[in-house]
Design an enzyme around this catalytic site. Sequence first.
Site: not given
Length: 98
Positions: A23, A26
């Site tokens: 991600c 993230c």
Amino acid sequence: METFNNIISGNELVLVDFYATWCGPCKMMHPVLDTLKQNMGDKVRIVKIDVDRNEAAAAQYGIQAVPTLMLMRNGKVLWRQSGALPLDALTQVINQNL
């Protein structure tokens, strides 16, 4: 080793970062969380949960998007938000819950 449930059940303020290694947002949160820990010290504990490795925890809290950040104390969710956040916004949320 402490379990996730033991960590979030205590009186300590815990910021849980549900993330995935693939991600992009993230990955953007990693330096923000590092700086937050340096600034906050022992006021908050930061726990990172990889949703791909901990599917049961992700399912238990209904994680549908990463990153999802949750602020917890005594097993209760005090605040929750999905998506990357800037340091100042995250600091404000934590200070409101100290």
